[in-house]
Design an enzyme around this catalytic site. Structure first.
Site, short mmCIF file in Angstrom:
data_model
loop_
_atom_site.label_atom_id
_atom_site.label_comp_id
_atom_site.label_asym_id
_atom_site.label_seq_id
_atom_site.Cartn_x
_atom_site.Cartn_y
_atom_site.Cartn_z
CE LYS A 76 8.46 6.08 -1.71
NZ LYS A 76 7.01 6.20 -1.48
CB VAL A 119 0.33 10.49 3.80
CG1 VAL A 119 -0.05 9.67 5.03
CG2 VAL A 119 0.12 11.98 4.04
CD GLN A 120 5.47 4.87 1.69
OE1 GLN A 120 5.94 5.92 1.24
NE2 GLN A 120 5.44 3.76 0.97
CG ASP A 145 2.56 9.86 -3.02
OD1 ASP A 145 3.32 9.26 -3.80
OD2 ASP A 145 2.40 9.52 -1.83
CB SER A 217 -11.82 -7.91 -8.46
OG SER A 217 -12.89 -7.09 -8.05
N GLY A 293 13.47 -4.80 -9.20
CA GLY A 293 14.35 -4.14 -10.18
C GLY A 293 13.61 -3.57 -11.38
P1 NAP Z 1 -5.13 -2.47 -4.55
O1 NAP Z 1 -5.51 -1.13 -4.02
O2 NAP Z 1 -5.40 -3.69 -3.77
O3 NAP Z 1 -5.84 -2.61 -5.98
C1 NAP Z 1 -5.76 -3.79 -6.71
C2 NAP Z 1 -6.59 -3.65 -7.97
O4 NAP Z 1 -6.49 -4.88 -8.69
C3 NAP Z 1 -8.08 -3.42 -7.71
O5 NAP Z 1 -8.59 -2.48 -8.64
C4 NAP Z 1 -8.70 -4.79 -7.90
O6 NAP Z 1 -10.02 -4.76 -8.41
C5 NAP Z 1 -7.78 -5.41 -8.94
N1 NAP Z 1 -7.74 -6.86 -8.84
C6 NAP Z 1 -7.54 -7.60 -7.74
N2 NAP Z 1 -7.61 -8.91 -8.04
C7 NAP Z 1 -7.88 -8.99 -9.36
C8 NAP Z 1 -8.08 -10.06 -10.24
N3 NAP Z 1 -8.03 -11.34 -9.84
N4 NAP Z 1 -8.33 -9.78 -11.53
C9 NAP Z 1 -8.37 -8.51 -11.96
N5 NAP Z 1 -8.18 -7.43 -11.17
C10 NAP Z 1 -7.94 -7.69 -9.87
O7 NAP Z 1 -3.57 -2.51 -4.90
P2 NAP Z 1 -2.56 -1.38 -5.43
O8 NAP Z 1 -2.19 -0.48 -4.34
O9 NAP Z 1 -3.06 -0.82 -6.70
O10 NAP Z 1 -1.27 -2.30 -5.74
C11 NAP Z 1 -1.31 -3.31 -6.70
C12 NAP Z 1 0.02 -4.05 -6.69
O11 NAP Z 1 1.06 -3.15 -7.05
C13 NAP Z 1 0.44 -4.61 -5.32
O12 NAP Z 1 1.19 -5.77 -5.52
C14 NAP Z 1 1.32 -3.51 -4.75
O13 NAP Z 1 2.24 -4.00 -3.81
C15 NAP Z 1 2.01 -3.05 -6.00
N6 NAP Z 1 2.49 -1.68 -5.98
C16 NAP Z 1 3.74 -1.50 -6.40
C17 NAP Z 1 4.25 -0.24 -6.48
C18 NAP Z 1 5.62 -0.09 -7.01
O14 NAP Z 1 6.21 0.94 -6.88
N7 NAP Z 1 6.17 -1.09 -7.68
C19 NAP Z 1 3.49 0.86 -6.09
C20 NAP Z 1 2.19 0.66 -5.65
C21 NAP Z 1 1.69 -0.64 -5.61
P3 NAP Z 1 -11.25 -4.09 -7.62
O15 NAP Z 1 -11.10 -2.61 -7.83
O16 NAP Z 1 -12.45 -4.64 -8.31
O17 NAP Z 1 -11.12 -4.50 -6.20
N1 LUD Z 2 2.22 5.10 -0.47
C1 LUD Z 2 3.69 4.20 -2.11
N2 LUD Z 2 2.66 2.78 -0.51
C2 LUD Z 2 3.20 1.58 -1.12
N3 LUD Z 2 11.10 -1.89 -4.57
C3 LUD Z 2 5.65 2.91 -2.72
C4 LUD Z 2 7.17 1.09 -3.43
C5 LUD Z 2 9.55 1.32 -3.79
N4 LUD Z 2 1.71 7.33 -0.52
C6 LUD Z 2 2.35 6.29 -1.03
O1 LUD Z 2 6.47 3.82 -2.54
O2 LUD Z 2 4.44 5.63 -3.78
C7 LUD Z 2 3.79 5.46 -2.74
N5 LUD Z 2 3.12 6.48 -2.15
N6 LUD Z 2 4.35 3.08 -2.57
N7 LUD Z 2 5.91 1.62 -3.07
C8 LUD Z 2 4.70 0.84 -3.01
C9 LUD Z 2 3.64 1.79 -2.55
C10 LUD Z 2 2.86 4.03 -1.00
C11 LUD Z 2 7.26 -0.25 -3.78
C12 LUD Z 2 8.51 -0.78 -4.14
C13 LUD Z 2 9.65 -0.01 -4.14
C14 LUD Z 2 8.34 1.85 -3.44
C15 LUD Z 2 10.98 -0.57 -4.52
O3 LUD Z 2 11.91 0.16 -4.77
C16 LUD Z 2 12.32 -2.57 -4.90
C17 LUD Z 2 12.16 -3.23 -6.27
O4 LUD Z 2 11.02 -3.45 -6.71
O5 LUD Z 2 13.21 -3.53 -6.87
C18 LUD Z 2 12.63 -3.58 -3.81
C19 LUD Z 2 11.50 -4.59 -3.61
C20 LUD Z 2 11.72 -5.49 -2.39
O6 LUD Z 2 10.74 -5.62 -1.61
O7 LUD Z 2 12.80 -6.04 -2.25
#
Ligand code: NAP
Ligand code: LUD
Length: 321
Positions: A76, A119-120, A145, A217, A293
């Site tokens: 970021k 707030v991360q 956010d 879930s 990616g």
């Molecule tokens: P979270 O707060 O743990 O929420 C997960 C959600 O998935 C919950 O609503 C949960 O249901 C549901 N779930 C869990 N297991 C399940 C299953 N077996 N079947 C169906 N639904 C299920 O997680 P999150 O913060 O939303 O993050 C989710 C994923 O996205 C993580 O891998 C996280 O690292 C990733 N993420 C990526 C980014 C990005 O920028 N790429 C950003 C944020 C998060 P319940 O509500 O019933 O518990």
């Molecule tokens: N909290 C987020 N917590 C976690 N991956 C991110 C994220 C960049 N308040 C607040 O930034 O928006 C947020 N706001 N989050 N996340 C996850 C979540 C937070 C996740 C992945 C990446 C931000 C990212 O750029 C790269 C990719 O997917 O290509 C590298 C992945 C790796 O681990 O190598």
């Protein structure tokens, strides 16, 4: 009527060209986020012509020292520097109490040079801190956010122009847009209902006129729901949970998951995978996002977008007195 084997055969054949199965087109978050960042850089240059010396200001507040948070925050800060956003990283120790975190948020809320504050998450403190109280203490005007109840409420009511849209769902929408597939009237399935991914994704798709099913879930028959999805967005935090044979032929598959799984062939001993089993889903989907990616870089780009938007709103408020 076709038997289920007949249906499966027809589905498979419809995905074949000249007898060979075509793989889904990969939607690159790296490329798309770069385009967004280039556009924002020009926008900030324009802002600085209008208001000489002005810069959009962003604060990323971190509590503790998690490796994953350190990585995301560094991405970021790098993106902000490239665009011309003045980004400040405030790092509070693990020993911080809720009062100390709230007091830091209040002082940033009052600082006129800062237009965006995040707030991360998760908070990495030795004390029990109410995450909801912390995210809700951010001024809604600086909540880039989109996690305050004010902004989430506006989004859930469809007032999209009046709020900040959470970065990950906003990035997913941009990736869907890249495919050229319209969401209007489509059956869309979201897996997950968290405040940061699933719930705002549901709202955004609903107000973009999709018919949305949100699974969690306790959902029964998840593969059946997935099988009806023209567009599938997954944010469950379960490594490779969605199998390729659940996916509807030709569907758009957006994978938000970031999971670390053991991999002895890597020097780090682990690798990153999504919530979708990528190689099998690629054989069924029309479009698919990779991990890494895919969605991750879009989360970063959309934070920059919201920060620049917040700065423009600040400039316009100043100009109108
Ligand atoms: P979270 O707060 O743990 O929420 C997960 C959600 O998935 C919950 O609503 C949960 O249901 C549901 N779930 C869990 N297991 C399940 C299953 N077996 N079947 C169906 N639904 C299920 O997680 P999150 O913060 O939303 O993050 C989710 C994923 O996205 C993580 O891998 C996280 O690292 C990733 N993420 C990526 C980014 C990005 O920028 N790429 C950003 C944020 C998060 P319940 O509500 O019933 O518990
Ligand atoms: N909290 C987020 N917590 C976690 N991956 C991110 C994220 C960049 N308040 C607040 O930034 O928006 C947020 N706001 N989050 N996340 C996850 C979540 C937070 C996740 C992945 C990446 C931000 C990212 O750029 C790269 C990719 O997917 O290509 C590298 C992945 C790796 O681990 O190598």
């Amino acid at each position: 009527m076709l038997s289920s084997a007949g249906l499966a055969l027809r589905r498979w054949a419809s995905g074949c060209q000249g007898g060979r199965r075509t793989l889904a087109t990969v939607i690159s978050g790296n490329k798309t986020s770069q385009l967004v960042r280039e556009r924002l850089k020009k926008d900030v240059e324009k802002m600085r012509k209008e208001v000489p010396g002005f810069r959009p200001g962003l604060v990323v507040l971190q509590v503790g020292d998690r490796d994953d948070s350190n990585l995301y925050i560094s991405m970021k800060l790098k993106a902000a520097a490239e665009i011309g956003i003045d980004a400040n990283h405030i790092r509070l120790p693990k020993s911080s109490t809720e009062e100390e975190v709230l007091s830091c948020i209040m002082s940033v809320n009052e600082n006129p040079a800062i237009h965006g504050l995040i707030v991360q998450l998760p908070l990495d403190s030795v004390h029990r801190i109410d995450t909801e109280a912390v995210t809700d203490a951010v001024s809604p005007l600086k909540d880039v956010d989109g996690l305050t109840s004010i902004n989430a409420g506006k989004l859930s009511r469809g007032d999209l122009g009046q709020c900040f849209i959470p970065c990950t769902p906003n990035g997913c929408m941009e990736l869907i847009r890249q495919t050229g597939v319209s969401v209007v009237g489509k059956n869309v399935v979201v897996i997950g209902r968290s405040k940061i991914v699933g719930a705002p994704m549901h709202d955004l798709l609903l107000w973009s006129h999709a018919t949305v099913t949100t699974c969690h879930s306790k959902t029964t028959d998840l593969p059946d729901h997935v099988g009806r999805a023209d567009i599938l967005v997954v944010g469950a935090g379960r490594a490779e949970m969605v199998k390729g044979d659940w996916v509807k032929e030709g569907a758009v598959v957006i994978d938000c998951g970031i999971n670390h799984v053991p991999d002895d062939s890597k020097p780090s001993g682990k690798r990153v995978v999504g919530d979708v089993h990528y190689s099998s889903a690629r054989e069924r989907a029309g479009y698919i996002t990779p991990v890494p990616g895919g969605v991750g870089p879009m989360t970063v780009a959309m934070l920059m977008e919201n920060t620049v938007q917040s700065a423009w709103r600040f400039v316009r408020r100043q100009q109108s007195g």
